[in-house]
Design an enzyme around this catalytic site. Structure first.
Site, PDB file in Angstrom:
ATOM      1  N   LYS A   1       1.052  -1.165  -0.183  1.00 53.81           N
ATOM      2  CA  LYS A   1       0.405  -0.082   0.202  1.00 53.81           C
ATOM      3  C   LYS A   1       0.759   1.128   0.176  1.00 53.81           C
ATOM      4  O   LYS A   1       1.971   1.464   0.262  1.00 53.81           O
ATOM      5  CB  LYS A   1      -1.522  -0.090   1.795  1.00 53.81           C
ATOM      6  CG  LYS A   1      -0.274   0.016   2.908  1.00 53.81           C
ATOM      7  CD  LYS A   1      -1.302  -0.516   3.682  1.00 53.81           C
ATOM      8  CE  LYS A   1      -0.462  -0.116   5.227  1.00 53.81           C
ATOM      9  NZ  LYS A   1      -1.352  -0.341   6.077  1.00 53.81           N
TER      10      LYS A   1
ATOM     11  N   ARG B   1     -10.811   0.051  14.888  1.00 54.14           N
ATOM     12  CA  ARG B   1     -10.868   0.984  13.476  1.00 54.14           C
ATOM     13  C   ARG B   1     -12.042   1.032  12.134  1.00 54.14           C
ATOM     14  O   ARG B   1     -13.378   1.181  12.552  1.00 54.14           O
ATOM     15  CB  ARG B   1      -9.388   0.931  12.746  1.00 54.14           C
ATOM     16  CG  ARG B   1      -9.134   1.775  11.375  1.00 54.14           C
ATOM     17  CD  ARG B   1      -7.492   1.703  11.509  1.00 54.14           C
ATOM     18  NE  ARG B   1      -7.012   0.355  11.003  1.00 54.14           N
ATOM     19  CZ  ARG B   1      -6.210   0.231  10.410  1.00 54.14           C
ATOM     20  NH1 ARG B   1      -5.171   1.388  10.693  1.00 54.14           N
ATOM     21  NH2 ARG B   1      -5.812  -0.309  10.053  1.00 54.14           N
TER      22      ARG B   1
ATOM     23  N   HIS C   1      -6.980  -7.550  12.599  1.00 54.26           N
ATOM     24  CA  HIS C   1      -5.279  -6.381  12.314  1.00 54.26           C
ATOM     25  C   HIS C   1      -5.239  -5.768  14.001  1.00 54.26           C
ATOM     26  O   HIS C   1      -5.910  -5.556  14.661  1.00 54.26           O
ATOM     27  CB  HIS C   1      -5.283  -4.998  11.375  1.00 54.26           C
ATOM     28  CG  HIS C   1      -4.279  -4.398  11.469  1.00 54.26           C
ATOM     29  ND1 HIS C   1      -2.671  -4.609  10.714  1.00 54.26           N
ATOM     30  CD2 HIS C   1      -3.953  -2.748  11.966  1.00 54.26           C
ATOM     31  CE1 HIS C   1      -1.636  -3.797  11.246  1.00 54.26           C
ATOM     32  NE2 HIS C   1      -3.063  -2.955  11.131  1.00 54.26           N
TER      33      HIS C   1
ATOM     34  N   ARG D   1       1.153 -10.903   6.785  1.00 54.39           N
ATOM     35  CA  ARG D   1       1.262  -9.890   6.697  1.00 54.39           C
ATOM     36  C   ARG D   1       2.535  -8.974   6.778  1.00 54.39           C
ATOM     37  O   ARG D   1       2.567  -7.876   7.211  1.00 54.39           O
ATOM     38  CB  ARG D   1      -0.052  -9.189   6.846  1.00 54.39           C
ATOM     39  CG  ARG D   1      -1.265  -9.696   6.396  1.00 54.39           C
ATOM     40  CD  ARG D   1      -2.892  -8.832   5.996  1.00 54.39           C
ATOM     41  NE  ARG D   1      -2.764  -8.486   7.663  1.00 54.39           N
ATOM     42  CZ  ARG D   1      -3.789  -8.377   8.079  1.00 54.39           C
ATOM     43  NH1 ARG D   1      -4.231  -9.722   8.266  1.00 54.39           N
ATOM     44  NH2 ARG D   1      -3.789  -7.779   9.815  1.00 54.39           N
TER      45      ARG D   1
ATOM     46  N   TYR E   1      15.334  31.283   4.130  1.00 50.58           N
ATOM     47  CA  TYR E   1      14.261  31.881   4.662  1.00 50.58           C
ATOM     48  C   TYR E   1      13.802  32.621   6.355  1.00 50.58           C
ATOM     49  O   TYR E   1      14.348  32.170   6.781  1.00 50.58           O
ATOM     50  CB  TYR E   1      12.405  31.227   4.604  1.00 50.58           C
ATOM     51  CG  TYR E   1      11.768  30.583   3.004  1.00 50.58           C
ATOM     52  CD1 TYR E   1      11.513  32.263   2.153  1.00 50.58           C
ATOM     53  CD2 TYR E   1      11.927  29.901   2.262  1.00 50.58           C
ATOM     54  CE1 TYR E   1      11.558  31.921   0.788  1.00 50.58           C
ATOM     55  CE2 TYR E   1      11.433  29.352   1.656  1.00 50.58           C
ATOM     56  CZ  TYR E   1      10.949  30.669   0.383  1.00 50.58           C
ATOM     57  OH  TYR E   1      10.546  30.260  -0.845  1.00 50.58           O
TER      58      TYR E   1
ATOM     59  N   CYS F   1      12.815  24.172   2.345  1.00 54.86           N
ATOM     60  CA  CYS F   1      12.422  25.600   1.434  1.00 54.86           C
ATOM     61  C   CYS F   1      10.937  24.151   0.754  1.00 54.86           C
ATOM     62  O   CYS F   1      12.028  22.569   1.193  1.00 54.86           O
ATOM     63  CB  CYS F   1      13.175  26.024   0.794  1.00 54.86           C
ATOM     64  SG  CYS F   1      14.769  27.044   1.027  1.00 54.86           S
ATOM     65  N   MET F   2      10.188  24.208   0.220  1.00 56.86           N
ATOM     66  CA  MET F   2       9.732  23.235  -0.448  1.00 56.86           C
ATOM     67  C   MET F   2      10.095  22.675  -1.121  1.00 56.86           C
ATOM     68  O   MET F   2      10.191  21.542  -1.421  1.00 56.86           O
ATOM     69  CB  MET F   2       8.349  23.932  -1.303  1.00 56.86           C
ATOM     70  CG  MET F   2       7.219  23.566  -1.620  1.00 56.86           C
ATOM     71  SD  MET F   2       6.158  23.807  -2.745  1.00 56.86           S
ATOM     72  CE  MET F   2       5.070  24.451  -1.645  1.00 56.86           C
ATOM     73  N   ASP F   3      10.766  23.281  -2.341  1.00 52.32           N
ATOM     74  CA  ASP F   3      11.937  22.499  -3.199  1.00 52.32           C
ATOM     75  C   ASP F   3      13.356  22.234  -2.792  1.00 52.32           C
ATOM     76  O   ASP F   3      13.795  21.465  -3.610  1.00 52.32           O
ATOM     77  CB  ASP F   3      11.568  22.758  -4.031  1.00 52.32           C
ATOM     78  CG  ASP F   3       9.926  23.258  -4.531  1.00 52.32           C
ATOM     79  OD1 ASP F   3       9.467  22.574  -4.411  1.00 52.32           O
ATOM     80  OD2 ASP F   3      10.330  24.666  -4.401  1.00 52.32           O
TER      81      ASP F   3
HETATM   82  C1  LIG Z   1      -0.202  -2.069   6.289  1.00 50.55           C
HETATM   83  C2  LIG Z   1      -1.150  -3.360   7.532  1.00 50.55           C
HETATM   84  C3  LIG Z   1       0.523  -3.876   7.925  1.00 50.55           C
HETATM   85  C4  LIG Z   1       1.242  -3.999   7.757  1.00 50.55           C
HETATM   86  O1  LIG Z   1       1.558  -3.264   8.242  1.00 50.55           O
HETATM   87  P1  LIG Z   1       3.376  -3.460   9.151  1.00 50.55           P
HETATM   88  O2  LIG Z   1       3.372  -2.771  10.295  1.00 50.55           O
HETATM   89  O3  LIG Z   1       4.097  -2.469   8.762  1.00 50.55           O
HETATM   90  O4  LIG Z   1       4.156  -5.150   8.700  1.00 50.55           O
HETATM   91  C5  LIG Z   1      -0.768  -4.714   7.854  1.00 50.55           C
HETATM   92  N1  LIG Z   1      -2.216  -5.466   7.501  1.00 50.55           N
HETATM   93  C6  LIG Z   1      -3.284  -4.382   7.624  1.00 50.55           C
HETATM   94  C7  LIG Z   1      -4.361  -4.697   7.714  1.00 50.55           C
HETATM   95  C8  LIG Z   1      -2.886  -3.137   7.443  1.00 50.55           C
HETATM   96  O5  LIG Z   1      -3.137  -2.049   7.159  1.00 50.55           O
END
Ligand SMILES: *Cc1c(COP(=O)(O)O)cnc(C)c1O
Length: 389
Positions: free
Chosen positions: A42, A140, A169, A226, A270, A317-319
């Protein structure tokens, strides 16, 4: 240092794909052989580049991918990824056609969405696979662990839906291995999955562990884990540092676009928060807070040049940002003045020294996750392959 300068801008992110592959294998090595591995890619793979990282994880043995947004799932499919992709939360219902078109598996947390998904699947002559998301304490998203059977009675009849997984999770996998809150969440999850089985609701692939739980909680590995932050070589918390060796995959570098020697007393950037105190060089780099360089670290961070640390000076700065280079010909190791085009390391290794996202994050009161994502936003990315270190 290899020449990896992009053609259009003198700042870039280097991503070491071999390091990612080795990190994935290290994580797979500490789970049982029949435990599957979902690579969480992600947020553009935490700033490392979604499709390219997904391909590297696939080569390392990942069975499946996890994304946060529909767009991320579509991008992976468009890049040719054919492995299963789990969308980790429900998008708005207007996203359902894209889920079906791109063969994404959706996490299900509400009956309304599930039934709509099932309807549209039937109408398209398809079956929509989904994973049930259970809330075991984080509060959540997810179906409350006590309401799972009632929830399933609302949606399980639908012939357009096929449940191929059940997951949760953890809110506190990153504290200590003996954490009581973690034990409570794990127990709630196990009880909910057992209740499903006893009521003849097949949970499919059961999964719960993020990076911290993969490393610290083998009792939470189930059928699949995961992996996220640890694949990128970053530790989810200080508690995992001594438990597994990881190699950071991301480095950030830039080349000097201008070098000046302002008179003593002149201000820099700045607001003149820095004034030239003695005879120094001021070098400018095309990398700013819009590229992920935290403005809050103005005058409070260092970069590596020529194997030594140089102070960042003046407001970021920004860039662009500036550094101060003090040349010292009488030092034990003679230090060189900086010239136009010289490379600095903003994050990563140069010689024996290293600037880590962890150091930066600590000083900012945030976590390495956030900084990695931010450095991924605008700069060119260059993929490298290192040998094992
Ligand atoms: C982001 C996420 C993970 C991975 O988490 P890490 O701490 O980066 O290993 C696993 N499961 C879900 C649902 C997540 O949103």
């Amino acid at each position: 240092m290899l020449d990896t300068t992009p053609a259009h801008r003198w700042s870039w992110v280097e991503v070491d794909l071999s390091a990612i592959r080795r990190n994935v294998r290290r994580l797979m090595d500490i789970t049982p052989n029949d435990t599957k591995f979902m690579a969480i890619v992600k947020a553009d793979a935490y700033g490392h580049g979604g499709p390219v990282v997904a391909r590297a994880c696939g080569i390392a043995g990942a069975d499946m991918f996890g994304v946060a947004t529909l767009e991320e799932g579509i991008e992976l499919r468009a890049s040719g990824i054919t492995a299963p992709i789990l969308l980790l939360s429900e998008p708005p219902r207007t996203g359902i056609p894209a889920i079906l078109e791109n063969d994404l598996i959706c996490a299900i947390t509400t009956a309304e969405f599930a039934l709509d998904l099932g309807e549209q699947a039937v109408n398209a002559g398809l079956t929509a696979r989904y994973h049930l998301k259970i809330d075991t304490g984080m509060n959540r998203i997810g179906v409350n662990h006590l309401d799972v059977l009632e929830f399933l009675k609302l949606i399980d009849f639908h012939r357009g839906l096929e449940r191929t997984g059940t997951f949760t999770h953890f809110a506190t996998a990153d504290t200590t291995p003996e954490d009581w809150d973690f034990a409570l969440q794990l127990r709630r999850f196990k009880e909910a999955v057992t209740a499903m089985r006893e009521a003849d609701f097949d949970p499919g692939t059961v999964h719960a562990a993020n990076s911290a739980a993969i490393i610290m909680h083998p009792e939470a590995h189930f059928d699949m884990v995961r992996g996220g932050i640890a694949m990128y070589g970053l530790h989810p918390s200080d508690s995992t540092r001594d438990l597994i060796r990881l190699e950071p995959a991301m480095s950030v570098r830039a080349r000097a676009t201008m070098v000046k020697e302002p008179s003593i007393g002149e201000g820099v950037s700045y607001g003149f928060t820095y004034r030239v105190p003695k005879s120094v060089q001021i070098a400018t780099f095309p990398l700013g807070y819009a590229d992920g360089m935290p403005r809050a670290l103005s005058n409070d961070t260092q970069v590596l040049f020529d194997g030594r640390r140089c102070q960042q000076v003046g407001r970021i700065c920004m860039d662009q940002f500036m550094i101060e280079v003090v040349s010292n010909p009488s030092a034990l190791k003679p230090t060189h003045p900086i010239t136009h085009g010289d490379v600095i390391t903003v994050v990563g290794r140069d010689g024996d020294d290293e600037i880590t996202l962890d150091d930066m994050a600590k000083r900012l009161g945030t976590i390495n996750y956030e900084l990695a994502c931010r450095f991924g936003l605008r700069m060119d990315r260059i993929y490298t392959r290192s040998s094992a270190s």
